[in-house]
Design a protein around this motif. Structure first.
Motif, mmCIF file in Angstrom:
data_model
loop_
_atom_site.group_PDB
_atom_site.id
_atom_site.type_symbol
_atom_site.label_atom_id
_atom_site.label_comp_id
_atom_site.label_asym_id
_atom_site.label_seq_id
_atom_site.Cartn_x
_atom_site.Cartn_y
_atom_site.Cartn_z
ATOM 1 N N THR A 50 4.799 5.146 2.982
ATOM 2 C CA THR A 50 4.107 5.676 1.804
ATOM 3 C C THR A 50 2.592 5.646 2.055
ATOM 4 N N GLY A 51 1.944 6.804 1.904
ATOM 5 C CA GLY A 51 0.541 6.937 2.315
ATOM 6 C C GLY A 51 0.426 6.900 3.823
ATOM 7 N N GLY A 52 1.414 7.473 4.486
ATOM 8 C CA GLY A 52 1.508 7.387 5.957
ATOM 9 C C GLY A 52 0.496 8.244 6.699
ATOM 10 N N GLY A 53 -0.194 9.138 5.990
ATOM 11 C CA GLY A 53 -1.273 9.926 6.587
ATOM 12 C C GLY A 53 -0.838 10.710 7.808
ATOM 13 N N THR A 54 -1.614 10.590 8.870
ATOM 14 C CA THR A 54 -1.382 11.411 10.066
ATOM 15 C C THR A 54 -0.366 10.782 11.016
ATOM 16 N N GLY A 55 0.204 9.635 10.625
ATOM 17 C CA GLY A 55 1.308 9.092 11.417
ATOM 18 C C GLY A 55 0.955 7.995 12.410
ATOM 19 N N ASN A 56 -0.135 7.271 12.144
ATOM 20 C CA ASN A 56 -0.514 6.167 13.046
ATOM 21 C C ASN A 56 0.632 5.180 13.257
ATOM 22 N N PHE A 57 1.418 4.975 12.212
ATOM 23 C CA PHE A 57 2.569 4.074 12.332
ATOM 24 C C PHE A 57 3.881 4.850 12.331
ATOM 25 N N ALA A 58 3.929 5.930 11.568
ATOM 26 C CA ALA A 58 5.189 6.675 11.446
ATOM 27 C C ALA A 58 5.660 7.205 12.799
ATOM 28 N N VAL A 71 5.308 9.954 2.948
ATOM 29 C CA VAL A 71 4.843 10.536 1.684
ATOM 30 C C VAL A 71 3.337 10.364 1.636
ATOM 31 N N ASP A 72 2.634 11.467 1.435
ATOM 32 C CA ASP A 72 1.163 11.401 1.398
ATOM 33 C C ASP A 72 0.655 12.565 0.540
ATOM 34 N N PRO A 73 -0.417 12.326 -0.252
ATOM 35 C CA PRO A 73 -0.928 13.410 -1.097
ATOM 36 C C PRO A 73 -1.723 14.463 -0.328
ATOM 37 N N SER A 74 -2.138 14.169 0.902
ATOM 38 C CA SER A 74 -3.052 15.059 1.626
ATOM 39 C C SER A 74 -2.302 16.083 2.487
ATOM 40 N N PRO A 75 -2.422 17.373 2.136
ATOM 41 C CA PRO A 75 -1.775 18.407 2.971
ATOM 42 C C PRO A 75 -2.331 18.398 4.395
ATOM 43 N N GLY A 99 3.233 13.887 -1.843
ATOM 44 C CA GLY A 99 3.487 13.082 -3.036
ATOM 45 C C GLY A 99 2.575 11.873 -3.003
ATOM 46 N N ASP A 100 2.663 11.030 -4.044
ATOM 47 C CA ASP A 100 1.819 9.831 -4.030
ATOM 48 C C ASP A 100 2.604 8.601 -4.453
ATOM 49 N N ALA A 101 1.933 7.464 -4.376
ATOM 50 C CA ALA A 101 2.613 6.192 -4.625
ATOM 51 C C ALA A 101 3.125 6.108 -6.067
ATOM 52 N N ARG A 102 2.373 6.677 -7.000
ATOM 53 C CA ARG A 102 2.779 6.597 -8.412
ATOM 54 C C ARG A 102 4.039 7.427 -8.673
ATOM 55 N N CYS A 118 3.617 0.351 3.680
ATOM 56 C CA CYS A 118 2.568 0.700 2.713
ATOM 57 C C CYS A 118 1.260 0.228 3.355
ATOM 58 N N HIS A 119 0.704 1.062 4.212
ATOM 59 C CA HIS A 119 -0.419 0.656 5.063
ATOM 60 C C HIS A 119 -1.683 1.405 4.683
ATOM 61 N N GLY A 120 -2.716 0.650 4.313
ATOM 62 C CA GLY A 120 -4.014 1.272 4.024
ATOM 63 C C GLY A 120 -3.988 2.120 2.773
ATOM 64 N N GLU A 123 -5.634 -0.191 -1.299
ATOM 65 C CA GLU A 123 -7.080 -0.185 -1.548
ATOM 66 C C GLU A 123 -7.473 0.998 -2.425
ATOM 67 N N TYR A 124 -6.691 2.098 -2.347
ATOM 68 C CA TYR A 124 -7.118 3.367 -2.940
ATOM 69 C C TYR A 124 -6.389 3.734 -4.224
ATOM 70 N N VAL A 125 -5.222 3.125 -4.484
ATOM 71 C CA VAL A 125 -4.466 3.511 -5.676
ATOM 72 C C VAL A 125 -5.090 2.869 -6.926
ATOM 73 N N ASP A 126 -4.830 3.486 -8.091
ATOM 74 C CA ASP A 126 -5.397 2.955 -9.345
ATOM 75 C C ASP A 126 -4.809 1.587 -9.664
HETATM 76 C C1 LIG Z 1 -6.568 4.777 5.267
HETATM 77 S S1 LIG Z 1 -5.351 6.032 5.282
HETATM 78 C C2 LIG Z 1 -3.968 5.159 5.959
HETATM 79 C C3 LIG Z 1 -3.013 6.058 6.678
HETATM 80 C C4 LIG Z 1 -1.854 5.328 7.397
HETATM 81 N N1 LIG Z 1 -0.994 4.632 6.456
HETATM 82 C C5 LIG Z 1 -2.376 4.364 8.427
HETATM 83 O O1 LIG Z 1 -2.229 3.153 8.233
HETATM 84 O O2 LIG Z 1 -2.942 4.822 9.418
HETATM 85 C C6 LIG Z 1 -4.946 6.144 3.568
HETATM 86 C C7 LIG Z 1 -3.866 7.180 3.265
HETATM 87 O O3 LIG Z 1 -3.432 7.000 1.913
HETATM 88 C C8 LIG Z 1 -3.271 8.262 1.336
HETATM 89 N N2 LIG Z 1 -3.373 8.087 -0.115
HETATM 90 C C9 LIG Z 1 -4.470 8.098 -0.894
HETATM 91 N N3 LIG Z 1 -4.148 7.912 -2.188
HETATM 92 C C10 LIG Z 1 -2.790 7.748 -2.228
HETATM 93 C C11 LIG Z 1 -1.850 7.526 -3.266
HETATM 94 N N4 LIG Z 1 -2.228 7.425 -4.535
HETATM 95 N N5 LIG Z 1 -0.537 7.427 -2.936
HETATM 96 C C12 LIG Z 1 -0.138 7.523 -1.641
HETATM 97 N N6 LIG Z 1 -1.009 7.736 -0.609
HETATM 98 C C13 LIG Z 1 -2.308 7.844 -0.899
HETATM 99 C C14 LIG Z 1 -4.363 9.125 1.957
HETATM 100 O O4 LIG Z 1 -4.085 10.504 1.879
HETATM 101 C C15 LIG Z 1 -4.354 8.604 3.396
HETATM 102 O O5 LIG Z 1 -3.472 9.345 4.219
#
Ligand SMILES: C[S@@+](CC[C@H](N)C(=O)[O-])C[C@H]1O[C@@H](n2cnc3c(N)ncnc32)[C@H](O)[C@@H]1O
Length: 262
Positions: A50-58, A71-75, A99-102, A118-120, A123-126
């Motif tokens: 969840t929030g896997g982004g560009t796949g550093n871990f996936a 699952v990530d909100p960023s196309p 999609g997003d975490a919520r 759930c990596h990184g 810090e960013y979710v509400d």
């Molecule tokens: C710092 S990157 C981490 C990416 C990856 N998990 C890693 O560890 O390399 C943060 C990621 O969280 C995603 N993100 C931001 N807000 C989010 C939310 N509400 N729910 C899920 N992902 C979210 C961003 O699009 C981004 O890909």
């Protein structure tokens, strides 16, 4: 799971990748034993990032043979993920979903995964508690949760060593661990805060690791070009990761936990 082609990059992810690989090995053994398919019989794990982004871990997890849903909100991130999975020959095992975490269960199945990363993200979710709650609800019974988030102590130390003493002090006293208006990270955690988020959802914590204790503080010139320096630093990071005093000043914190089987 370290990346021999990118030694400096591997410093940022090595501890977590190693811990994760071992945890997934244990989960696969437990799952196959419980299902009576010991020896494998083609069983792999279903992993959610969840929030896997560009796949550093996936992508490394898929290279271990597991099926990964990101699952990530960023196309843009999902596009880069797809390209990376293709380049590394795991396109058939990596699925990117916007999609997003919520709204996690608008796009993936509740209780459908052997492991959730759930990596990184917290810090960013509400609402970090909601982020963890949804990650846990995505797990099958006995599933493994891997949480990685920014550490408060590491930020205080980094600001102070860069000569920004007032910002270091600001971060230390700030409820979200931020050093000022220009801080790009909305929230940081102490080891206790991150652990409590996970135990608060009823999980059993197996390990807490400090990640990047030294790597971000050491000048690049002392590492790049020095024969054997990266490997020695990687070994030092691994040795310090579980020592509480170093964990408290790590750039990132990693919590590995397990859901109750019931
Ligand atoms: C710092 S990157 C981490 C990416 C990856 N998990 C890693 O560890 O390399 C943060 C990621 O969280 C995603 N993100 C931001 N807000 C989010 C939310 N509400 N729910 C899920 N992902 C979210 C961003 O699009 C981004 O890909």
């Amino acid at each position: 799971m370290s990346d021999p082609m990118r030694p400096r990059a591997s410093l940022r992810t090595a501890v977590v990748r190693d811990v994760l690989r071992e945890a997934l090995d244990r989960r696969l053994k437990a799952v196959t034993a419980a299902e009576g398919t010991a020896g494998g019989a083609g069983r792999v794990l279903d992993v959610l990032d969840t929030g896997g982004g560009t796949g550093n871990f996936a992508v490394p997890v898929a290279r271990l043979g597991h099926r990964v849903t990101v699952v990530d909100p960023s196309p843009n991130a999902l596009f880069a993920l797809e390209r990376r999975a293709g380049e590394e020959g795991v396109a058939d095992r990596v699925r990117g979903v916007q999609g997003d975490a919520r709204g996690l269960f608008d796009v993936v199945e509740r209780g459908g995964f052997d492991a959730v990363l759930c990596h990184g993200v917290l810090e960013y979710v509400d609402d970090p508690a909601e982020g963890v709650r949804n990650a846990v609800a995505a797990l099958r019974p006995s599933g493994t949760l891997s949480v990685l988030a920014a550490g408060l102590g590491g930020a205080v130390l980094a600001r102070a060593l860069a000569g920004h003493f007032a910002e270091a002090r600001q971060a230390l006293g700030d409820p979200h661990g931020r050093w000022g208006e220009g801080d790009p990270v909305p929230r940081r955690f102490s080891p206790e805060q991150l652990t409590e988020l996970v135990t608060g959802e009823g999980l059993t914590v197996e390990a807490v690791h400090g990640v990047r204790v030294f790597a971000d503080l050491v000048p690049g010139a002392l590492v790049d070009g020095e024969p054997g320096a990266v490997e020695a630093l990687l070994r030092l990071e691994a040795a310090a990761a579980e020592v509480p005093a170093f964990r408290a000043v790590a750039t990132q914190l990693h919590v590995l936990a397990e859901r109750e089987s019931g």
